[in-house]
Design an enzyme around this catalytic site. Structure first.
Site, PDB file in Angstrom:
ATOM      1  N   ARG A 232       0.858  -1.187   0.000  1.00 25.35           N
ATOM      2  CA  ARG A 232       0.000   0.000   0.000  1.00 25.35           C
ATOM      3  C   ARG A 232       0.896   1.240   0.000  1.00 25.35           C
ATOM      4  O   ARG A 232       1.955   1.259   0.616  1.00 25.35           O
ATOM      5  CB  ARG A 232      -0.921   0.019   1.225  1.00 25.35           C
ATOM      6  CG  ARG A 232      -2.098  -0.952   1.141  1.00 25.35           C
ATOM      7  CD  ARG A 232      -3.092  -0.544   0.074  1.00 25.35           C
ATOM      8  NE  ARG A 232      -4.280  -1.392   0.025  1.00 25.35           N
ATOM      9  CZ  ARG A 232      -4.416  -2.454  -0.750  1.00 25.35           C
ATOM     10  NH1 ARG A 232      -3.395  -2.832  -1.521  1.00 25.35           N
ATOM     11  NH2 ARG A 232      -5.537  -3.142  -0.771  1.00 25.35           N
ATOM     12  N   GLU A 261      -3.934   7.801  -5.303  1.00 26.80           N
ATOM     13  CA  GLU A 261      -4.131   7.122  -6.582  1.00 26.80           C
ATOM     14  C   GLU A 261      -5.403   7.630  -7.247  1.00 26.80           C
ATOM     15  O   GLU A 261      -6.409   7.844  -6.569  1.00 26.80           O
ATOM     16  CB  GLU A 261      -4.216   5.601  -6.359  1.00 26.80           C
ATOM     17  CG  GLU A 261      -2.921   5.019  -5.823  1.00 26.80           C
ATOM     18  CD  GLU A 261      -2.990   3.518  -5.555  1.00 26.80           C
ATOM     19  OE1 GLU A 261      -4.061   2.905  -5.823  1.00 26.80           O
ATOM     20  OE2 GLU A 261      -1.991   2.960  -5.084  1.00 26.80           O
ATOM     21  N   HIS A 280      -1.415   0.154  -9.973  1.00 24.16           N
ATOM     22  CA  HIS A 280      -2.077  -0.696  -8.980  1.00 24.16           C
ATOM     23  C   HIS A 280      -2.745  -1.900  -9.661  1.00 24.16           C
ATOM     24  O   HIS A 280      -3.910  -2.219  -9.399  1.00 24.16           O
ATOM     25  CB  HIS A 280      -3.114   0.101  -8.179  1.00 24.16           C
ATOM     26  CG  HIS A 280      -3.405  -0.507  -6.835  1.00 24.16           C
ATOM     27  ND1 HIS A 280      -3.678   0.237  -5.722  1.00 24.16           N
ATOM     28  CD2 HIS A 280      -3.445  -1.809  -6.422  1.00 24.16           C
ATOM     29  CE1 HIS A 280      -3.900  -0.548  -4.681  1.00 24.16           C
ATOM     30  NE2 HIS A 280      -3.751  -1.805  -5.085  1.00 24.16           N
TER      31      HIS A 280
END
Length: 321
Positions: A232, A261, A280
């Site tokens: 993360r 993000e 991601h």
């Protein structure tokens, strides 16, 4: 009598729905990830598979809502209202383990890409530039440090050993793990970092791991070391990582996750020649839904129906994972 309801807030193949329906033939199963669908169905769902932002309003904020179990479609649960789920005694299971193969492949794609300068050569290809670019590093025989030794970390360690790497691991308990040569506890992070040629973060985001890696940690790493984060973004102090990359405290980074993000257009990371960015997507795989349904949800559903504890990926609210 109203039928019990399962809401799968994902667009999944009908074959998987049929497999679930065979186990709960008298239940109503509703599928669909669009808000219009789950907004209507969530208030009456006993089980929700695939929690969405905003569901709290339609479940936890309503009196007498029947919700008893949430199965996430992600390994991380830090974005869920954990305190409220816990206070309502909602059972929570994650998709941990689904990602071991695709993410370990991404980790090594990033490691190999940085080591063998594949990212540099791809840029050169765009301008038809024939340049050696001082290629010299190799992975074989180096030391790999894995922060977080769950399913992803274990599979990464296994591949690392195939490259003849020495594999160091870090987990809170310090319990030994297959394929890992030496295990460190989290309070020995500063002892582990200087030993590593590659540092890979596969940790979940918790109160303990939040901003775990910052200025001091990057200073402890070798200036020839590569840093990989698929855990993360908030585990890392991004500003300190950028500084370490800019000043040469570390050699490069492969990053799949970020503090914010999508990664903002003005982030210096976009233009750094020693950085590979993926959006991601490290856990994306053609087998994602199959693994969640067949390996996690269905076995747990069978236990749920006979009032057994959910044994696969049950989240400990105290730990946050």
């Amino acid at each position: 009598m109203t039928a019990r309801k399962l809401l799968i807030a994902q667009n999944i193949d009908a074959a998987y729905v049929e497999k679930v329906q065979k186990i709960i033939p008298d239940w109503t199963i509703v599928t669909g990830k669009d808000k219009e669908t789950w907004q209507k169905e969530a208030p009456n769902a006993e089980i929700i598979a695939g929690w969405k932002k905003g569901m709290e309003e339609y479940t936890l904020n309503r009196e007498n809502a029947p919700l008893k179990w949430v199965q996430t479609w992600s390994a991380g649960v830090n974005n869920l209202p954990l305190d409220r789920l816990s206070s309502h005694n909602i059972q929570l299971t994650s998709a941990n383990g689904v990602h071991a193969f695709p993410i370990s492949e991404t980790i090594f794609a990033l490691m190999l890409g940085l080591t063998r300068k594949i990212h540099t050569y791809v840029r050169h290809q765009q301008t038809k530039t024939w340049d050696h670019s001082n290629l010299k590093f190799e992975i074989h025989g180096k030391t790999l440090g894995i922060l977080g030794t769950g399913a992803i970390g274990r599979e990464t360690a296994k591949i690392g050993q195939a490259f003849g790497m020495k594999v160091l691991g870090m987990r809170h308990s310090g319990k030994p793990e297959q394929y890992i040569d030496e295990m460190y506890t989290s309070d020995r992070l500063h002892d582990l970092l200087p030993e590593c040629d590659y540092v890979v973060v596969t940790l979940p985001l918790t109160k303990e791991t939040n901003r775990m890696l910052g200025k001091k940690e990057f200073q402890l790493m070798k200036n020839t070391a590569f840093f990989i984060n698929i855990g993360r973004g908030d585990i890392v102090v991004e500003e300190d990582l950028i500084h370490a990359l800019h000043t040469g405290e570390i050699a490069g980074a492969g990053l799949d996750v970020f503090e914010k993000e999508p990664l903002e257009d003005n982030s210096p990371l976009w233009n750094m020649e020693n950085v590979i960015i993926t959006p991601h997507t490290a856990g994306s795989t053609e087998y994602y839904d199959q693994r969640v349904i067949e390996d996690i949800f269905i076995p747990n559903l069978k236990d749920y129906l006979v009032d057994k504890s959910l044994s696969i990926n049950a989240v400990d609210y105290n730990k946050g994972y």
